[in-house]
Scaffold this motif. Sequence first.
Motif, PDB file in Angstrom:
ATOM      1  N   PRO A  47       1.609 -10.790  -8.170  1.00 17.48           N
ATOM      2  CA  PRO A  47       0.322 -10.635  -7.469  1.00 17.48           C
ATOM      3  C   PRO A  47      -0.817 -10.321  -8.435  1.00 17.48           C
ATOM      4  O   PRO A  47      -0.627  -9.639  -9.448  1.00 17.48           O
ATOM      5  N   ARG A  48      -1.999 -10.799  -8.078  1.00 14.68           N
ATOM      6  CA  ARG A  48      -3.208 -10.489  -8.836  1.00 14.68           C
ATOM      7  C   ARG A  48      -4.212  -9.828  -7.905  1.00 14.68           C
ATOM      8  O   ARG A  48      -4.300 -10.170  -6.714  1.00 14.68           O
ATOM      9  N   LEU A  49      -4.968  -8.897  -8.457  1.00 15.89           N
ATOM     10  CA  LEU A  49      -6.064  -8.298  -7.708  1.00 15.89           C
ATOM     11  C   LEU A  49      -7.157  -9.354  -7.561  1.00 15.89           C
ATOM     12  O   LEU A  49      -7.652  -9.886  -8.555  1.00 15.89           O
ATOM     13  N   CYS A  50      -7.544  -9.647  -6.328  1.00 12.40           N
ATOM     14  CA  CYS A  50      -8.506 -10.721  -6.075  1.00 12.40           C
ATOM     15  C   CYS A  50      -9.884 -10.206  -5.687  1.00 12.40           C
ATOM     16  O   CYS A  50     -10.889 -10.873  -5.939  1.00 12.40           O
ATOM     17  N   ALA A  51      -9.931  -9.046  -5.034  1.00 12.81           N
ATOM     18  CA  ALA A  51     -11.223  -8.490  -4.611  1.00 12.81           C
ATOM     19  C   ALA A  51     -11.096  -6.989  -4.478  1.00 12.81           C
ATOM     20  O   ALA A  51     -10.042  -6.468  -4.109  1.00 12.81           O
ATOM     21  N   ALA A  52     -12.171  -6.308  -4.812  1.00  8.92           N
ATOM     22  CA  ALA A  52     -12.255  -4.855  -4.602  1.00  8.92           C
ATOM     23  C   ALA A  52     -13.510  -4.602  -3.776  1.00  8.92           C
ATOM     24  O   ALA A  52     -14.589  -5.105  -4.104  1.00  8.92           O
ATOM     25  N   GLN A  53     -13.356  -3.841  -2.691  1.00  7.03           N
ATOM     26  CA  GLN A  53     -14.481  -3.541  -1.812  1.00  7.03           C
ATOM     27  C   GLN A  53     -14.815  -2.053  -1.909  1.00  7.03           C
ATOM     28  O   GLN A  53     -13.915  -1.210  -1.829  1.00  7.03           O
ATOM     29  N   ILE A  54     -16.081  -1.771  -2.076  1.00  9.54           N
ATOM     30  CA  ILE A  54     -16.546  -0.391  -2.219  1.00  9.54           C
ATOM     31  C   ILE A  54     -17.768  -0.209  -1.319  1.00  9.54           C
ATOM     32  O   ILE A  54     -18.687  -1.028  -1.341  1.00  9.54           O
ATOM     33  N   ALA A  55     -17.763   0.844  -0.525  1.00  8.94           N
ATOM     34  CA  ALA A  55     -18.886   1.109   0.380  1.00  8.94           C
ATOM     35  C   ALA A  55     -19.427   2.509   0.131  1.00  8.94           C
ATOM     36  O   ALA A  55     -18.674   3.427  -0.179  1.00  8.94           O
ATOM     37  N   TRP A  56     -20.735   2.659   0.270  1.00  8.67           N
ATOM     38  CA  TRP A  56     -21.360   3.974   0.171  1.00  8.67           C
ATOM     39  C   TRP A  56     -22.620   3.976   1.026  1.00  8.67           C
ATOM     40  O   TRP A  56     -23.072   2.939   1.511  1.00  8.67           O
ATOM     41  N   PRO A 244       6.458 -16.164  -4.322  1.00  5.58           N
ATOM     42  CA  PRO A 244       7.340 -15.017  -4.104  1.00  5.58           C
ATOM     43  C   PRO A 244       8.779 -15.475  -3.900  1.00  5.58           C
ATOM     44  O   PRO A 244       9.017 -16.523  -3.273  1.00  5.58           O
ATOM     45  N   PRO A 245       9.759 -14.720  -4.382  1.00 11.01           N
ATOM     46  CA  PRO A 245      11.162 -15.119  -4.246  1.00 11.01           C
ATOM     47  C   PRO A 245      11.582 -15.410  -2.807  1.00 11.01           C
ATOM     48  O   PRO A 245      12.367 -16.326  -2.559  1.00 11.01           O
ATOM     49  N   PHE A 246      11.060 -14.643  -1.835  1.00 10.31           N
ATOM     50  CA  PHE A 246      11.498 -14.848  -0.455  1.00 10.31           C
ATOM     51  C   PHE A 246      11.092 -16.219   0.076  1.00 10.31           C
ATOM     52  O   PHE A 246      11.657 -16.706   1.064  1.00 10.31           O
ATOM     53  N   LYS A 247      10.093 -16.856  -0.581  1.00  8.21           N
ATOM     54  CA  LYS A 247       9.687 -18.183  -0.144  1.00  8.21           C
ATOM     55  C   LYS A 247      10.601 -19.276  -0.702  1.00  8.21           C
ATOM     56  O   LYS A 247      10.504 -20.436  -0.298  1.00  8.21           O
ATOM     57  N   ILE A 248      11.463 -18.920  -1.637  1.00  6.90           N
ATOM     58  CA  ILE A 248      12.457 -19.874  -2.141  1.00  6.90           C
ATOM     59  C   ILE A 248      13.671 -19.879  -1.225  1.00  6.90           C
ATOM     60  O   ILE A 248      14.094 -20.906  -0.719  1.00  6.90           O
ATOM     61  N   VAL A 249      14.235 -18.712  -1.003  1.00 11.93           N
ATOM     62  CA  VAL A 249      15.394 -18.564  -0.117  1.00 11.93           C
ATOM     63  C   VAL A 249      15.472 -17.097   0.284  1.00 11.93           C
ATOM     64  O   VAL A 249      15.149 -16.201  -0.507  1.00 11.93           O
TER      65      VAL A 249
END
Length: 411
Positions: A47-56, A244-249
């Motif tokens: 997995p890669r980090l794709c987005a970070a959301q920050i609110a203030w 992901p491995p589960f998508k193989i079998v």
Amino acid sequence: MTSLEAPPYDVVWVDEARALGGAIERAMKAKEIAVDVEANGLFVYRPRLCAAQIAWEEGDSTVVLIVDTLATSAAALEPLLGPEGPIKVLHDLTFDARMLAEVGAPLARVRDTSVTARLLGQKATGLASVLAAELGVVLDKRFQQHDWSRRPVSSAERRYLGDDVAYLLRLDRALAAKAAAIDIEAEIEEECAYKLRAALAPPRETRPSYVRIKGAQKLDPPGRAALRSLVAAREAIAEAADVPPFKIVTNEILIELAQRRPTSVPELGHVPGALSGRAGRHAARWLEAITRGAAEGNVPPEEEALFGVAPVDRKEIARRREIEAKISAFRRAEAKRRGIDEQAVLPGHCAQDVASILFTAAGEDSAATLARIAAIPGLGAKRVERYGKRLASLLTAPGEQARGSAQREES
């Protein structure tokens, strides 16, 4: 709230370093910020980090910063998310903490609204459930299993990302008021800190992945070796395909292959799913792995011990259950007396640690038992002061316990 409405907050989308630096400067002025992240773990091998959301909050407005972490370095968030930055409010921080630590922006000074909700006794503690119950906010969760590595990001997807943080600060305040009313703020702070430490600690589970598959313990020695070889083959295939491995079998198919150990494609066909989809494309690999494992006859000696069944000592099991029953009774009684949830009295992980200490405390000096209880991770100074001696003496005679309870009521 529907996706057709304009969001009641300002959105700042950032995908380059200079703009991110300016946004971080703005966020650093806030007392508290809300944080969430999205990755693509359902779609890739690593997995890669794709987005970070920050609110203030700025005055009467809420600002939502969405950082495209595929286009700019998330490590730049370290000053904001670390110990020098504002307090961070998250909901169920474990995944977020791990992903951010991996990219060089580890969290510090956190509050977790899922922890607060749980210690307040709420049964449904998912973000959508808690927001609906506390603020009447209804989240659109249609992108819950979305591939966040896809670009461009649509306006509906940006709205989804923004909604996950835009209401967290209000939610935190609403829950904090309830926590203050029943005096469990210290317990919540301790549990949030414990959860963050646990998220960033090395995994406790060190057994190989194939050993942990449901059904592995029931396999005979050649079946164990076959499963070990099958799992290794699946990992190699998944890494090469970047899925992901589960998508193989699935694990269920691998267990059945290890049990039956087919030697031909027609025999593979007797295992439901073994020749379907991606799994079917690799029939030769499964047969090869099964043959290799069967030839080995068993797993390596250092792993064979992981399949051993410990002898059952019925007296020890009964004693452990007696101790656990006493701890459970203590939690129930104290929760009722204080009008709080049992988890606020003693979280489940602390209750397990107390049971383990009392189980090994026979003949031990009470001060030594108390010292061990005081050192339990996540218990906290307030619980030690309030409950430490009582927990250490849970195994004393019922008469002594009753006298102690009467004295506490009088005081």
